[in-house]
Design an enzyme around this catalytic site. Structure first.
Site, PDB file in Angstrom:
ATOM      1  N   ARG A   1       3.053  -5.334  -8.235  1.00 51.18           N
ATOM      2  CA  ARG A   1       2.111  -5.348  -7.464  1.00 51.18           C
ATOM      3  C   ARG A   1       1.201  -6.981  -8.379  1.00 51.18           C
ATOM      4  O   ARG A   1       0.996  -7.288  -9.762  1.00 51.18           O
ATOM      5  CB  ARG A   1       0.503  -4.812  -7.452  1.00 51.18           C
ATOM      6  CG  ARG A   1      -0.100  -4.453  -7.346  1.00 51.18           C
ATOM      7  CD  ARG A   1      -0.808  -2.961  -6.985  1.00 51.18           C
ATOM      8  NE  ARG A   1      -0.852  -2.484  -8.685  1.00 51.18           N
ATOM      9  CZ  ARG A   1      -1.359  -0.905  -8.839  1.00 51.18           C
ATOM     10  NH1 ARG A   1      -0.713  -0.467  -7.617  1.00 51.18           N
ATOM     11  NH2 ARG A   1      -1.355  -0.599  -9.555  1.00 51.18           N
TER      12      ARG A   1
ATOM     13  N   SER B   1       5.607   6.905 -14.053  1.00 52.87           N
ATOM     14  CA  SER B   1       4.452   6.695 -12.733  1.00 52.87           C
ATOM     15  C   SER B   1       4.867   6.078 -11.665  1.00 52.87           C
ATOM     16  O   SER B   1       5.774   4.982 -11.579  1.00 52.87           O
ATOM     17  CB  SER B   1       3.364   5.834 -14.032  1.00 52.87           C
ATOM     18  OG  SER B   1       3.862   5.234 -15.019  1.00 52.87           O
TER      19      SER B   1
ATOM     20  N   GLY C   1       5.686   6.022  -8.884  1.00 49.79           N
ATOM     21  CA  GLY C   1       7.198   7.315  -7.973  1.00 49.79           C
ATOM     22  C   GLY C   1       7.894   6.487  -9.006  1.00 49.79           C
ATOM     23  O   GLY C   1       9.304   6.957  -8.441  1.00 49.79           O
TER      24      GLY C   1
ATOM     25  N   GLU D   1      -2.406  16.057  -9.504  1.00 50.74           N
ATOM     26  CA  GLU D   1      -2.175  14.883 -11.103  1.00 50.74           C
ATOM     27  C   GLU D   1      -3.933  14.487 -11.462  1.00 50.74           C
ATOM     28  O   GLU D   1      -3.901  13.916 -10.238  1.00 50.74           O
ATOM     29  CB  GLU D   1      -1.276  13.853 -11.102  1.00 50.74           C
ATOM     30  CG  GLU D   1      -0.861  12.953 -10.356  1.00 50.74           C
ATOM     31  CD  GLU D   1       0.106  11.926 -11.025  1.00 50.74           C
ATOM     32  OE1 GLU D   1       0.368  12.436 -11.665  1.00 50.74           O
ATOM     33  OE2 GLU D   1       0.145  11.240  -9.941  1.00 50.74           O
TER      34      GLU D   1
ATOM     35  N   ASP E   1      -5.472   2.885  -9.973  1.00 50.64           N
ATOM     36  CA  ASP E   1      -4.867   1.418  -8.879  1.00 50.64           C
ATOM     37  C   ASP E   1      -5.769   1.632  -8.148  1.00 50.64           C
ATOM     38  O   ASP E   1      -6.157   0.953  -6.957  1.00 50.64           O
ATOM     39  CB  ASP E   1      -3.728   1.914  -8.855  1.00 50.64           C
ATOM     40  CG  ASP E   1      -2.779   2.367  -8.540  1.00 50.64           C
ATOM     41  OD1 ASP E   1      -3.391   4.278  -8.220  1.00 50.64           O
ATOM     42  OD2 ASP E   1      -1.714   2.623  -8.536  1.00 50.64           O
ATOM     43  N   THR E   2      -5.438   3.484  -6.953  1.00 54.14           N
ATOM     44  CA  THR E   2      -5.761   3.456  -5.552  1.00 54.14           C
ATOM     45  C   THR E   2      -8.028   2.935  -5.592  1.00 54.14           C
ATOM     46  O   THR E   2      -8.029   2.823  -4.143  1.00 54.14           O
ATOM     47  CB  THR E   2      -5.869   4.512  -4.816  1.00 54.14           C
ATOM     48  OG1 THR E   2      -6.731   5.483  -5.888  1.00 54.14           O
ATOM     49  CG2 THR E   2      -4.573   5.330  -4.789  1.00 54.14           C
TER      50      THR E   2
ATOM     51  N   GLU F   1      -6.274  13.447  -8.108  1.00 56.35           N
ATOM     52  CA  GLU F   1      -5.354  12.715  -6.818  1.00 56.35           C
ATOM     53  C   GLU F   1      -5.256  14.317  -6.435  1.00 56.35           C
ATOM     54  O   GLU F   1      -4.320  15.146  -7.106  1.00 56.35           O
ATOM     55  CB  GLU F   1      -3.697  12.444  -7.699  1.00 56.35           C
ATOM     56  CG  GLU F   1      -3.750  11.350  -7.292  1.00 56.35           C
ATOM     57  CD  GLU F   1      -2.936  10.616  -8.046  1.00 56.35           C
ATOM     58  OE1 GLU F   1      -1.493  10.893  -7.950  1.00 56.35           O
ATOM     59  OE2 GLU F   1      -2.229   9.274  -9.060  1.00 56.35           O
TER      60      GLU F   1
END
Ligand SMILES: Nc1ncnc2c1ncn2[C@@H]1O[C@H](COP(=O)(O)OP(=O)(O)OP(=O)(O)O)[C@@H](O)[C@H]1O
Ligand SMILES: [Mg+2]
Length: 424
Positions: A368, A163, A165, A282, A289-290, A270
């Site tokens: 993050r 996950s 990326g 997906e 998170d977005t 997504e």
């Protein structure tokens, strides 16, 4: 759930309890929403002092990918709700325990299907016939070379289990195959050398369509647009304006996959938008998170919606307050003393601003650590504002311990082993 929910608070026996599997920043907000409704939260993660542990009543530190450890924890806690908050969990254990009567939300099937790109892609593209990028799966360089003509260049290679990326790269020619495959194998989860190779989609925009499946039906949040760097989200905004036609198609894809996965909760679907076409990419069977932008843009955030839905409570109408944006605070460094400054300046950037600092206990590399939030008259203004907010925030990581030790202002959450046996 046939009977409607009752919340029990019981000092000496079993209270209504949720076991949060994953205690990061999204889990922390879920924990707060659960506790607002009187639910006792046991926050679990592989490391101590994870964000959700800082607010939950109890905590457990285990390797959630280990079937035996996860099984033992669930049996010991005997939670009313098991809430997977990350993908890296032994989902086989969840499937087994669900059969034995434990309540996994939205469902063990959803957690299991979405932790592996192969399973969810087969469900979406083959069974449900949803449009996706062209793709194939492979387990060796030879297999990739044989099939790569079916997607062409450029293309994107990803480990089947990863996950944010991780292990993902864009290939431009045959020369990139070996390097990309090695990167995917070393960064993938679960020790499986298997990848998905997808044709590169030159999308106009990408969105997350937060879809809530609840006792009073399916609900959609306004579409969230986002910008990713190396497969990791940096800014998101809501609403992303879509034509009526595109919105209908986005809802169709989201309904189809969410209904197939089953269970109550929020799903972050997504999607790639290419002109008037919508492709399924997906989804997460949990807050996305977005979707942190909903902390400021909606009356019920994605976390509040998830909790309402998974408890079996109705959603009603989702109140949208106004155009908003979020900017992730991603910092790099090493150390256990993390110092954030410029907060006044950041919050002064607009009339409706908010900050979240996740309280992560240490940093090693890039991570993050917080998010800036702003609501404005337009999405463009909100986006400009969160970017200015982010620029104002200063960050420093140090290894030395802080010079002054301040005493804890509240009791540490209890580790499960410290818990007293309930009195008979
Ligand atoms: N086929 C593709 N074509 C173009 N861009 C892509 C493609 N697949 C992924 N991307 C880009 O990479 C980002 C991350 O991809 P994806 O969501 O599949 O990975 P992930 O590791 O699961 O990320 P996360 O866990 O953050 O959602 C996407 O949001 C998109 O910006
Ligand atoms: Mg993604």
């Amino acid at each position: 759930m046939s009977e409607s929910l009752q919340i029990v608070n019981n000092r000496s026996g079993h209270s209504t309890t949720a076991l949060l599997l994953g205690s990061g920043e999204l889990g922390k907000e879920v924990a707060i929403e659960l506790m607002r409704l009187g639910v006792t939260v046991v926050a679990c993660d592989r490391y101590d002092q994870a964000p959700a542990m800082q607010v939950a009543q109890k905590k457990a530190v285990i390797n959630m990918r280990d079937p035996q450890s996860l099984n033992d924890l669930i049996v010991k806690v005997n939670p009313d709700f098991i809430i997977p908050e990350i993908e890296a969990i032994s989902t086989e254990t969840l499937l087994k325990l669900e059969k034995e009567g434990y309540n996994v939300v939205p469902s063990a099937y959803a957690a299991n299907m979405t932790m592996n790109r192969e399973a969810i892609r087969e469900l979406a593209a083959e069974q449900l016939q949803l449009p996706t990028s062209p793709y194939f799966f492979a387990s060796s360089i030879e297999e990739i070379k044989e099939q790569i003509h079916t997607v062409g260049y450029p293309c994107v290679m990803k480990p089947v289990m990863s996950s944010s990326g991780r292990g993902q790269s864009v290939l431009k020619s045959d020369q990139d195959i070996e390097k990309s495959f090695k990167a995917a194998c070393s960064d993938g989860r679960g020790g499986i050398d298997r990848v998905i190779v997808e044709g590169f989609i030159n999308f106009d925009r990408e969105i997350t369509l937060l879809t809530v499946s609840a006792v009073d039906g399916l609900h959609f949040c306004k579409p969230i647009g986002h910008h990713q760097v190396n497969g990791d989200y940096r800014e998101s905004w809501q609403p992303e304006e879509l034509s009526e036609e595109v919105m209908m198609e986005a809802k169709r894809l989201a309904s189809s996959v969410v209904t197939a996965l089953g269970g109550y909760g929020i799903f972050g679907v997504e999607l790639f938008i290419c002109g008037d076409k919508v492709l399924f990419s997906e989804l997460s069977p949990r807050p996305h998170d977005t979707g942190m932008v909903t902390l400021i843009s909606q009356d019920l955030s994605e976390f509040a919606l998830h909790v309402r839905a998974l408890l079996g409570l109705p959603i009603g109408e989702i109140g949208f307050i106004g155009p908003s944006a979020s900017a992730a605070l991603v910092f790099e460094g090493e150390g256990e003393v993390l110092r954030y400054g410029g907060l006044v300046e950041a919050l002064n950037e607009g009339p409706h601003t908010q900050l979240r600092i996740f309280g992560k206990p240490e940093l090693s590399g890039e991570r993050r650590l917080g998010v800036c939030l702003c609501r404005e008259n337009t999405v463009d203004k909100a986006l400009e504002c969160v970017k200015r907010m982010r620029e104002n925030i200063t960050f420093e990581a140090q290894s030395a311990p802080p010079p002054v030790q301040v005493e804890e202002s509240r009791a540490e959450p209890k580790a499960l082993d410290e818990e007293k046996e309930p009195t008979a």
